[in-house]
Design a protein around this motif. Structure first.
Motif, mmCIF file in Angstrom:
data_model
loop_
_atom_site.group_PDB
_atom_site.id
_atom_site.type_symbol
_atom_site.label_atom_id
_atom_site.label_comp_id
_atom_site.label_asym_id
_atom_site.label_seq_id
_atom_site.Cartn_x
_atom_site.Cartn_y
_atom_site.Cartn_z
ATOM 1 N N PRO B 147 -11.860 -27.097 -63.826
ATOM 2 C CA PRO B 147 -11.368 -25.905 -63.136
ATOM 3 C C PRO B 147 -9.987 -26.124 -62.538
ATOM 4 O O PRO B 147 -9.585 -27.257 -62.280
ATOM 5 C CB PRO B 147 -12.402 -25.691 -62.026
ATOM 6 N N ALA B 148 -9.274 -25.036 -62.291
ATOM 7 C CA ALA B 148 -7.938 -25.125 -61.697
ATOM 8 C C ALA B 148 -8.030 -25.715 -60.289
ATOM 9 O O ALA B 148 -7.195 -26.518 -59.882
ATOM 10 C CB ALA B 148 -7.288 -23.746 -61.663
ATOM 11 N N GLU B 149 -9.048 -25.286 -59.543
ATOM 12 C CA GLU B 149 -9.245 -25.815 -58.189
ATOM 13 C C GLU B 149 -10.627 -26.447 -58.144
ATOM 14 O O GLU B 149 -11.626 -25.753 -58.302
ATOM 15 C CB GLU B 149 -9.195 -24.671 -57.156
ATOM 16 N N TYR B 150 -10.695 -27.753 -57.904
ATOM 17 C CA TYR B 150 -12.006 -28.387 -57.812
ATOM 18 C C TYR B 150 -12.400 -28.436 -56.335
ATOM 19 O O TYR B 150 -11.635 -28.930 -55.511
ATOM 20 C CB TYR B 150 -11.959 -29.790 -58.420
ATOM 21 N N PRO B 151 -13.576 -27.902 -55.988
ATOM 22 C CA PRO B 151 -13.890 -27.702 -54.570
ATOM 23 C C PRO B 151 -14.209 -28.961 -53.759
ATOM 24 O O PRO B 151 -14.288 -28.889 -52.553
ATOM 25 C CB PRO B 151 -15.140 -26.794 -54.612
ATOM 26 N N TRP B 152 -14.454 -30.086 -54.403
ATOM 27 C CA TRP B 152 -14.938 -31.246 -53.654
ATOM 28 C C TRP B 152 -14.043 -32.468 -53.881
ATOM 29 O O TRP B 152 -13.270 -32.514 -54.825
ATOM 30 C CB TRP B 152 -16.367 -31.611 -54.092
ATOM 31 N N GLY B 153 -14.220 -33.462 -53.023
ATOM 32 C CA GLY B 153 -13.630 -34.774 -53.261
ATOM 33 C C GLY B 153 -12.239 -34.938 -52.689
ATOM 34 O O GLY B 153 -11.757 -34.117 -51.899
ATOM 35 N N GLY B 154 -11.595 -36.047 -53.096
ATOM 36 C CA GLY B 154 -10.302 -36.411 -52.552
ATOM 37 C C GLY B 154 -9.181 -35.530 -53.092
ATOM 38 O O GLY B 154 -9.378 -34.689 -53.975
ATOM 39 N N GLU B 155 -8.028 -35.792 -52.534
ATOM 40 C CA GLU B 155 -6.858 -35.010 -52.925
ATOM 41 C C GLU B 155 -6.504 -35.264 -54.393
ATOM 42 O O GLU B 155 -6.582 -36.393 -54.868
ATOM 43 C CB GLU B 155 -5.684 -35.439 -52.052
ATOM 44 N N ARG B 156 -6.063 -34.213 -55.055
ATOM 45 C CA ARG B 156 -5.601 -34.339 -56.441
ATOM 46 C C ARG B 156 -4.113 -34.031 -56.488
ATOM 47 O O ARG B 156 -3.624 -33.197 -55.735
ATOM 48 C CB ARG B 156 -6.338 -33.346 -57.349
ATOM 49 N N SER B 157 -3.425 -34.670 -57.423
ATOM 50 C CA SER B 157 -1.986 -34.403 -57.530
ATOM 51 C C SER B 157 -1.716 -33.152 -58.354
ATOM 52 O O SER B 157 -0.606 -32.634 -58.363
ATOM 53 C CB SER B 157 -1.285 -35.602 -58.164
ATOM 54 N N GLY B 158 -2.729 -32.660 -59.059
ATOM 55 C CA GLY B 158 -2.523 -31.463 -59.859
ATOM 56 C C GLY B 158 -3.828 -30.997 -60.469
ATOM 57 O O GLY B 158 -4.870 -31.630 -60.271
ATOM 58 N N PRO B 159 -3.784 -29.877 -61.198
ATOM 59 C CA PRO B 159 -5.009 -29.371 -61.821
ATOM 60 C C PRO B 159 -5.413 -30.236 -63.021
ATOM 61 O O PRO B 159 -4.655 -31.096 -63.459
ATOM 62 C CB PRO B 159 -4.612 -27.974 -62.282
ATOM 63 N N THR B 336 -24.117 -31.416 -52.269
ATOM 64 C CA THR B 336 -25.117 -32.386 -51.815
ATOM 65 C C THR B 336 -24.557 -33.802 -51.812
ATOM 66 O O THR B 336 -25.321 -34.769 -51.843
ATOM 67 C CB THR B 336 -26.352 -32.322 -52.734
ATOM 68 N N HIS B 337 -23.234 -33.917 -51.782
ATOM 69 C CA HIS B 337 -22.628 -35.255 -51.775
ATOM 70 C C HIS B 337 -23.065 -36.069 -50.554
ATOM 71 O O HIS B 337 -23.171 -37.294 -50.618
ATOM 72 C CB HIS B 337 -21.102 -35.131 -51.815
ATOM 73 N N GLY B 344 -25.635 -41.816 -48.425
ATOM 74 C CA GLY B 344 -25.037 -41.356 -49.680
ATOM 75 C C GLY B 344 -25.552 -39.977 -50.043
ATOM 76 O O GLY B 344 -26.023 -39.226 -49.179
ATOM 77 N N GLY B 345 -25.462 -39.645 -51.306
ATOM 78 C CA GLY B 345 -25.906 -38.325 -51.739
ATOM 79 C C GLY B 345 -25.838 -38.219 -53.240
ATOM 80 O O GLY B 345 -25.780 -39.238 -53.932
ATOM 81 N N TYR B 346 -25.831 -36.988 -53.712
ATOM 82 C CA TYR B 346 -25.885 -36.812 -55.168
ATOM 83 C C TYR B 346 -25.104 -35.591 -55.595
ATOM 84 O O TYR B 346 -24.729 -34.758 -54.768
ATOM 85 C CB TYR B 346 -27.339 -36.711 -55.635
ATOM 86 N N LEU B 347 -24.845 -35.515 -56.879
ATOM 87 C CA LEU B 347 -24.291 -34.294 -57.446
ATOM 88 C C LEU B 347 -25.354 -33.649 -58.321
ATOM 89 O O LEU B 347 -26.295 -34.291 -58.766
ATOM 90 C CB LEU B 347 -22.997 -34.580 -58.207
#
Lengths: 174, 525
Positions: B147-159, B336-337, B344-347
């Motif tokens: 996806p263009a915008e991923y809703p979770w996790g660390g910072e991304r430098s781009g799509p 559910t991360h 911890g958690g899961y995807l």
């Protein structure tokens, strides 16, 4: 397998929607038969009767018991086994030995009772054998046809929405 | 089961004297590194136990594709024995990426700091920021769709470099059910192409045809297995890949690893190199080391085996879903991360499935036989699945050892002990409850759950302390000169995501460290 079933399966396999490696694998499987080489004749007879109860099929159409025998004779494994269990061949022999000697001659109900007891007494061997027979059953082109499964006709590909079908998907099967 | 398909094993070895680096294994650990080193002008070769499986030879048939898996018998022990073979192994040029589903979520920044955050598990000796540039590079190079915008996790430098792949039937059901309970979903990141991409050494890789047999090998090259990506690049840049080469021992001289002995076409051969990189995976890597008592002054070789919590929930729906179509996991949620009461958690992922895989899992998982079995399987077209991929803590009771039982090659079979801890049981229970609720909302009937462990991790962990780890944070063996390890045996903890993308990123990072060791003048310049 009726002649109409065979004709429909061959038409699909030889048609334009099946890739060459897929066609080769499924044509070889369609009529595959194996000579008994691993089990004794007595064990083989019990195994075949058990296989028919475990995964209902006509052994004249699908040689699932021969498939098991052939694998054990060739020494192929599926990559792992429960450490607590002996090697597959020994485990299967012990499972068969736990069934009545006249198992093949018993009626369906008595056979199922004996199999239920074996499932409790030899859970790992029973699970492995059941999975192996299920694989042989599900991978057979005749089962695919009867279940209306067209996934092997994958050229050029599929749409994925639940209400969008290729014609070959909808029409394949009895 | 089909015999292993013996593709063309190139008859004679080319001249492989004066190798700078010899890599053992061509999966997600060995392949990116091989390409990096070859691109830097080093003389490099890789030994691969399996053979080549070019896309044009891949059948849309699970049994015919059994040759993609490591079928030498492994012994599974413990309270939750891990299945291998078609579940958790790979064999062939490209390793297990030949049959991975190509899920490529990134690890989260807090996956690397589990111990600091919770007091349990272990921290990684590196951070998300260390890996981020490598994640960028891998995603671009192999062509991840997402996806263009991923809703979770660390910072991304781009799509993501390509738009997302279409979501199949199970994904649509999951999307609807998750919306009802307020769980966010997104098209997943998947390393199969949603539009064509040129790949150096391979040519034009086409867009995915939604064939759905990713786990039995991709027949078009749309999926980024390593043979059509990093290994194609490596060979284009001069690396030599020797297939059909089963390594039976590492060569040593005065305590230094100097090469490998292997069997190929029935003949024993040796290759020498200045540096050896062991990238054979979390079962074969420790097996080789334990056979020779190498790199084990810490006593950690074989320890802390981990496998992800991988519960699947299945059901039958009225819709004609045809679960063979589309990439198996089109939709994801990482809401559910982190979950209360669990470390911890899961995807959460939607799940398509191939027919034989579904049938054998159903038979094993439910013990159903007779008419009830075949009646269920007759409804395969209506099967919808959903699953999780959850973190797993390292435990002393989970380990790999050599058994006394020789395999067909005369090497000791590995015995892998695995029992989920209390934390994983709580996580699996949480996941199963959630997924059963979602599938009830999706209208599924005959719902059943398959407890499952996925991936092989740990067994040669990385760390700063030579007393508690086998390799340093870049992959150098602490105690054995000439030896590096680059595969998921080095994972100190499991991470709450599929491991392949992280492994590829780690592989490039290890390659850069190796290059700076071999060419210190370039680093200082």
């Amino acid at each position: 397998m009726t002649s109409a079933e065979r004709a429909a399966i061959l038409a699909a396999l030889n048609g334009p929607h099946v890739s060459a490696p897929t066609r080769e694998a499924l044509l070889a499987r369609l009529d595959a038969r194996y000579e008994r080489r691993y089990f004794t004749e007595a064990d083989f007879r019990v195994l075949r009767a058990a296989a028919v109860r475990l995964v209902p099929h006509d052994p004249d159409e699908l040689d699932l018991t021969g498939l098991v025998d052939d694998r054990l004779h060739a020494g192929r494994t599926d990559g792992w086994r429960y450490a607590a269990a002996p090697p597959d061949g020994e485990a299967y022999r012990a499972l068969l030995a736990s069934l009545p000697a006249d198992f093949a001659a018993l009626d369906d109900c008595a056979q199922d009772d004996a199999l239920r007891a074996a499932q409790g007494a030899h859970p790992h061997a029973f699970e492995d054998l059941l999975a192996e027979l299920t694989e042989g059953f599900m991978a057979h082109p005749l089962t695919a046809y009867r279940f209306g499964y067209a996934g092997f006709m994958d050229v050029p590909g599929w749409q994925v929405a639940p209400d969008a079908f290729e014609e070959r998907e909808v029409t394949y099967g009895p | 089961m089909a015999p292993e398909r013996t593709g063309p094993v190139n008859a004679a070895l080319p001249d492989l004297r004066d190798l700078d680096v010899l890599v053992i294994g061509t999966g997600a650990g060995g392949a990116p590194l091989l390409a990096r080193l070859a691109s830097a002008g080093l003389r490099v070769a890789a030994l691969e136990a399996g053979v080549r499986h070019p896309p044009s030879g891949i059948a849309t048939d699970e049994v015919a594709q059994a040759g993609l898996f490591w079928m030498d018998e492994r012994l599974s022990a413990g309270g939750d024995p891990v299945g291998f073979g078609r579940n958790n192994s790979g064999r062939g040029v490209g390793g297990s990426t030949l049959h991975y589903t190509a899920y490529t979520p990134r690890a989260h920044p807090d996956d690397f700091t589990l111990h600091s955050d919770t007091g349990q598990g272990v921290d990684w000796p590196l951070t998300y920021a260390d890996l981020a540039p490598y994640y960028d590079e891998v995603e671009t190079f192999i062509g991840v769709s997402g996806p263009a915008e991923y809703p979770w996790g660390g910072e991304r430098s781009g799509p993501y470099p390509h738009p997302p792949l279409p979501v199949n039937g199970a994904g649509l059901l999951m999307e609807r059910a998750c919306a009802e309970v307020g769980i966010r979903t997104s098209p997943a990141a998947n390393a199969a192409l949603s539009r064509p991409q040129e790949q150096e050494g391979f040519g034009l890789r086409p867009a995915c045809s939604n064939r759905g047999f990713c786990q039995a090998g991709c027949s078009t090259g749309a999926k980024a297995s390593l043979d059509v990506t990093f290994l194609a690049l490596a060979e284009a840049r001069g690396a030599v890949i020797v297939d059909g080469a089963q390594v039976v021992a590492l060569l040593t001289e005065g305590g230094r690893v100097t090469g490998a002995r292997f069997v190929r076409g029935g003949r024993e051969e040796t290759l020498h190199a200045g540096t050896v990189v062991l990238a054979a995976g979390a079962v074969e890597t420790p097996r080789l080391l334990l056979m020779q008592g190498l790199a084990n002054s810490s006593g950690q070789v074989g320890r802390n085996f981990m496998a992800h919590v991988g519960v699947q929930v299945w059901g039958l729906v009225d819709e004609d879903l045809r679960p063979y179509r589309g990439i198996p996991g089109g939709l994801i949620s990482e809401d559910t991360h982190r979950i209360p009461g669990v470390i911890g958690g899961y995807l959460l992922q939607s799940l398509g499935v191939m027919p034989v895989t579904y049938a054998t899992q159903f038979a094993r998982g439910t013990g159903t036989w007779g008419a009830a079995l075949t009646e269920h399987l007759r409804q395969y077209r209506h099967v919808a699945g959903i699953n999780v991929l959850g973190d797993c803590l390292p435990y002393g009771h989970n380990y790999l050892e050599l058994s006394a039982e020789p395999d067909a090659r005369g090497l000791p079979k590995p015995r892998v002990h695995f029992t989920f801890g209390e934390n994983e049981r709580r996580m699996a229970a949480h996941a199963e409850t959630l997924m059963r609720d979602l599938w009830a909302r999706a209208g599924a009937r005959d719902v059943w759950a398959l407890p499952r462990a996925a991936h092989t991790l740990g067994t040669a962990r990385m760390g700063h302390d030579p007393r508690g780890s086998v390799v340093d944070p870049w992959g150098r063996a602490h105690d054995t000169p000439g030896l590096w390890i680059c595969d998921n045996s080095t994972f100190p903890s499991a991470l709450a995501v599929n491991p392949a993308l992280t492994q590829m990123a780690l592989s490039l990072r290890t390659a850069d460290a190796l290059l700076s060791d071999l060419r210190p003048q370039q680093v200082t310049a």
